[in-house]
Design a protein around this motif. Structure first.
Motif, PDB file in Angstrom:
ATOM      1  N   GLU A 194       0.933  -1.138  -0.006  1.00 14.22           N
ATOM      2  CA  GLU A 194       0.156  -0.120  -0.067  1.00 14.22           C
ATOM      3  C   GLU A 194       0.777   1.177  -0.032  1.00 14.22           C
ATOM      4  N   ALA A 195       2.056   1.195   0.825  1.00 15.21           N
ATOM      5  CA  ALA A 195       2.876   2.328   0.790  1.00 15.21           C
ATOM      6  C   ALA A 195       3.531   2.463  -0.544  1.00 15.21           C
TER       7      ALA A 195
ATOM      8  N   HIS B 258       1.212   4.391  -3.081  1.00 16.72           N
ATOM      9  CA  HIS B 258       0.963   5.535  -2.732  1.00 16.72           C
ATOM     10  C   HIS B 258       2.135   6.311  -3.132  1.00 16.72           C
TER      11      HIS B 258
ATOM     12  N   TYR C 285       0.829   2.506   4.346  1.00 18.63           N
ATOM     13  CA  TYR C 285      -0.195   3.655   4.056  1.00 18.63           C
ATOM     14  C   TYR C 285      -1.367   3.120   4.282  1.00 18.63           C
TER      15      TYR C 285
ATOM     16  N   LYS D 101      -5.764   3.740   5.302  1.00 16.17           N
ATOM     17  CA  LYS D 101      -7.124   4.348   5.052  1.00 16.17           C
ATOM     18  C   LYS D 101      -8.051   3.780   6.264  1.00 16.17           C
TER      19      LYS D 101
ATOM     20  N   GLU E 226      -6.336   9.139   6.041  1.00 17.67           N
ATOM     21  CA  GLU E 226      -5.545   8.347   5.543  1.00 17.67           C
ATOM     22  C   GLU E 226      -4.290   8.818   5.522  1.00 17.67           C
ATOM     23  N   GLY E 227      -3.113   8.199   5.410  1.00 19.05           N
ATOM     24  CA  GLY E 227      -1.938   8.641   5.848  1.00 19.05           C
ATOM     25  C   GLY E 227      -0.825   7.520   6.249  1.00 19.05           C
ATOM     26  N   PHE E 228       0.478   7.743   6.298  1.00 22.64           N
ATOM     27  CA  PHE E 228       1.660   6.885   6.439  1.00 22.64           C
ATOM     28  C   PHE E 228       1.566   6.442   7.910  1.00 22.64           C
TER      29      PHE E 228
END
Length: 120
Positions: free
Chosen positions: A8-9, A12, A79, A81, A86-88
């Motif tokens: 996911e990271a 992104h 990453y 949600k 959402e964010g790291f």
């Protein structure tokens, strides 16, 4: 020594760099905040800094400066949600605590311990 990213990271970061149109990867660093804590800093890398270490994970390059490495070695970036947020997120084996919002982390060794050992 290692720094890694989840799928996911990586997705992104790749999307961010593609939309930005330039960039070799992302920098993971820490900066001192308050009296004994640190916060993560992420920024795009167009040119590596002197002494930067490069960690490649899932097709993404993560750059770490030598001063930050002691605090982020072994960290996995994710990453996430959740609802409208959402964010790291950082899974850091050196982390021994954090503030309520998660932006301030405490590590072992602490920034103060490292500074005192340099002065000795």
């Amino acid at each position: 020594m290692s720094v890694s990213v989840t799928n996911e990271a990586a997705t992104h970061i790749e999307s961010y760099l593609r939309n930005r149109g330039v960039g070799l990867g992302i920098r993971l660093a820490v900066k001192t905040t308050g009296c004994s804590g640190l916060t993560y800093v992420l920024e795009p890398v167009d040119e590596p800094g002197e002494g930067d270490l490069k960690f490649s994970s899932r097709g993404v390059d993560v750059y770490v400066d030598p001063k930050s490495l002691i605090y982020v070695d072994g960290t996995e970036m994710d990453y996430v949600k959740r609802g409208l947020s959402e964010g790291f997120e950082f899974k850091n084996p050196n982390q021994v605590g954090e503030c309520g919002c998660g932006c301030l982390l405490y590590t072992s060794p602490s920034p103060r311990d490292v500074e005192e050992s340099r002065m000795a």
